[in-house]
Motif scaffolding. Structure first.
Motif, short mmCIF file in Angstrom:
data_model
loop_
_atom_site.label_atom_id
_atom_site.label_comp_id
_atom_site.label_asym_id
_atom_site.label_seq_id
_atom_site.Cartn_x
_atom_site.Cartn_y
_atom_site.Cartn_z
N ALA A 158 -1.00 0.53 8.97
CA ALA A 158 -0.97 -0.92 9.19
C ALA A 158 -1.73 -1.66 8.09
N LEU A 159 -2.85 -1.10 7.66
CA LEU A 159 -3.61 -1.72 6.57
C LEU A 159 -2.80 -1.76 5.29
N LYS A 160 -2.09 -0.66 5.00
CA LYS A 160 -1.27 -0.63 3.79
C LYS A 160 -0.14 -1.65 3.88
N ARG A 163 -1.47 -5.17 3.30
CA ARG A 163 -1.70 -5.37 1.87
C ARG A 163 -0.38 -5.71 1.16
N GLN A 164 0.68 -4.96 1.51
CA GLN A 164 1.99 -5.20 0.89
C GLN A 164 2.54 -6.57 1.25
N VAL A 165 2.38 -6.97 2.52
CA VAL A 165 2.87 -8.28 2.97
C VAL A 165 2.12 -9.39 2.25
N ALA A 166 0.80 -9.25 2.17
CA ALA A 166 -0.01 -10.27 1.52
C ALA A 166 0.38 -10.43 0.05
N ILE A 167 0.60 -9.32 -0.63
CA ILE A 167 1.01 -9.38 -2.03
C ILE A 167 2.39 -10.04 -2.15
N ALA A 168 3.30 -9.70 -1.23
CA ALA A 168 4.64 -10.29 -1.24
C ALA A 168 4.58 -11.80 -1.01
N GLY A 186 -1.48 -9.27 10.36
CA GLY A 186 -1.64 -8.08 11.19
C GLY A 186 -0.74 -8.10 12.41
N VAL A 187 -0.60 -9.26 13.04
CA VAL A 187 0.29 -9.41 14.19
C VAL A 187 1.74 -9.17 13.76
N GLN A 188 2.11 -9.75 12.62
CA GLN A 188 3.47 -9.57 12.10
C GLN A 188 3.77 -8.09 11.85
N VAL A 189 2.82 -7.39 11.26
CA VAL A 189 3.01 -5.97 10.98
C VAL A 189 3.18 -5.18 12.29
N ALA A 190 2.36 -5.49 13.29
CA ALA A 190 2.39 -4.76 14.55
C ALA A 190 3.70 -4.96 15.31
N LEU A 191 4.21 -6.19 15.31
CA LEU A 191 5.35 -6.52 16.17
C LEU A 191 6.71 -6.50 15.47
N GLN A 192 6.74 -6.73 14.17
CA GLN A 192 8.02 -7.00 13.53
C GLN A 192 8.41 -6.02 12.43
N LEU A 193 7.45 -5.47 11.71
CA LEU A 193 7.79 -4.72 10.51
C LEU A 193 7.87 -3.22 10.77
N PRO A 194 8.98 -2.59 10.43
CA PRO A 194 9.09 -1.15 10.59
C PRO A 194 8.25 -0.42 9.56
N ALA A 195 7.79 0.75 9.94
CA ALA A 195 7.05 1.58 8.99
C ALA A 195 8.03 2.21 8.00
N SER A 196 7.52 2.61 6.87
CA SER A 196 8.37 3.25 5.87
C SER A 196 8.73 4.66 6.30
N ARG A 197 9.72 5.23 5.63
CA ARG A 197 10.11 6.61 5.90
C ARG A 197 8.92 7.55 5.75
N GLU A 198 8.15 7.37 4.69
CA GLU A 198 7.01 8.25 4.44
C GLU A 198 5.96 8.11 5.53
N ASP A 199 5.71 6.88 5.98
CA ASP A 199 4.72 6.66 7.03
C ASP A 199 5.16 7.27 8.35
N GLU A 200 6.44 7.16 8.69
CA GLU A 200 6.94 7.73 9.93
C GLU A 200 6.83 9.25 9.91
N TYR A 201 7.21 9.85 8.80
CA TYR A 201 7.10 11.31 8.69
C TYR A 201 5.64 11.74 8.79
N GLU A 202 4.75 10.98 8.15
CA GLU A 202 3.33 11.33 8.19
C GLU A 202 2.78 11.19 9.60
N ALA A 203 3.19 10.14 10.32
CA ALA A 203 2.74 9.96 11.70
C ALA A 203 3.28 11.06 12.60
#
Length: 280
Positions: A158-160, A163-168, A186-203
């Motif tokens: 979520a922190l990563k 960071r990406q959203v803020a830069i965008a 942070g709310v947007q990331v939690a509710l709306q944004l899917p994790a990346s393929r790499e993050d899902e595999y890592e989780a």
């Protein structure tokens, strides 16, 4: 005694000034871990590049503010049953010592929603819907989902993403981002944004290993995902990339190759039904 001419004094002053300017330049160009309190960072502005380096204490405080905003936003409401909430929390807390970040103060909350879903934000905040609890057949399957979400927290995903959203959004200046905007991201990331393929595999990897170390049957992680894929339309937390079936196959391979002796704890359907009875 050595005599210093005016020319030498000038040169020493010039060299000293150049060294000072270079030091300041390097300090500004290099992301530095912050040692300030999270409230100082939030109210005075935090540089986006520092998000990946905040301390555990700062992450927990930021996660708490995001959690409060989530609860106040009206996007969802918590399920009001102490028995079920306590049970889900007990399953999650059993996983924590076996996780890769056991020192965080985890909170496992039940969201009153028929959708089959689960998500997490930073600092140890995990959310699971009543619909997902009902979809699981046993405690090990529920634990597999909670373990996956703990895996996202372990990887600081979520922190990563923040960071990406803020830069965008163009927030890259030295003044950084203020409290409200940071929490909203942070709310947007939690509710709306899917994790990346790499993050899902890592989780998945973190969750699978945590499940086994906690003594739960790792096969439950495979069986639960298989069950959801067979339903046709995958739930939200499986509908993002990577492909849900690919995740199932990868988990099956991990199960076949696991160095942890297969446990069978958490597979009693009758015990699970008794614990979630208010939802049935």
């Amino acid at each position: 005694m050595r005599f210093i001419t005016p020319g030498k004094i000038y040169r020493r002053f010039l060299y000293g000034l150049m060294a000072f300017v270079m030091t300041i330049g390097i300090g500004m160009a290099t992301p530095q871990p912050s040692h300030a309190g999270i409230f100082d960072l939030i109210f005075n502005g935090i540089r986006v590049y520092q998000l990946s380096n905040i301390s555990d204490r700062q992450e927990v405080q930021l996660g708490g503010q995001i959690n409060q905003q989530l609860l106040n936003s009206g996007e969802f409401r918590l399920y009001n049953n102490d028995a079920v909430t306590s049970y889900v929390n007990s399953v999650g807390q059993r996983l924590v010592p076996a996780s890769d970040r056991p020192n965080l103060p985890y909170r496992f909350q039940v969201v009153n929603d028929d959708a089959v879903n689960a998500f997490a934000t930073m600092g140890g905040y995990v959310y699971v819907t009543t619909g997902l609890i009902q979809a699981a057949s046993d405690e090990a399957e529920l634990a597999s989902v909670l373990g996956h979400e703990i895996g996202h927290i372990a990887g600081k995903h979520a922190l990563k993403q923040m960071r990406q959203v803020a830069i965008a959004q163009g927030i890259t200046g030295a003044l950084g981002v203020n409290r409200d905007r940071l929490v909203n991201i942070g709310v947007q990331v939690a509710l709306q944004l899917p994790a990346s393929r790499e993050d899902e595999y890592e989780a998945d990897q973190h969750g699978f290993e945590t499940l086994g170390r906690a003594g739960y049957a790792q096969s439950a992680m495979v069986s639960f995902m298989q069950k959801l894929v067979r339903r046709g339309s995958p739930p939200e937390f499986l509908s993002t990339h990577p492909n849900a079936q690919n995740r199932v196959e990868r988990l099956q391979t991990m199960l076949n190759e696991s160095a942890i002796a297969e446990a069978d704890d958490g597979l009693s359907e009758s015990a699970y039904t008794a614990n979630i009875q208010p939802l049935l």
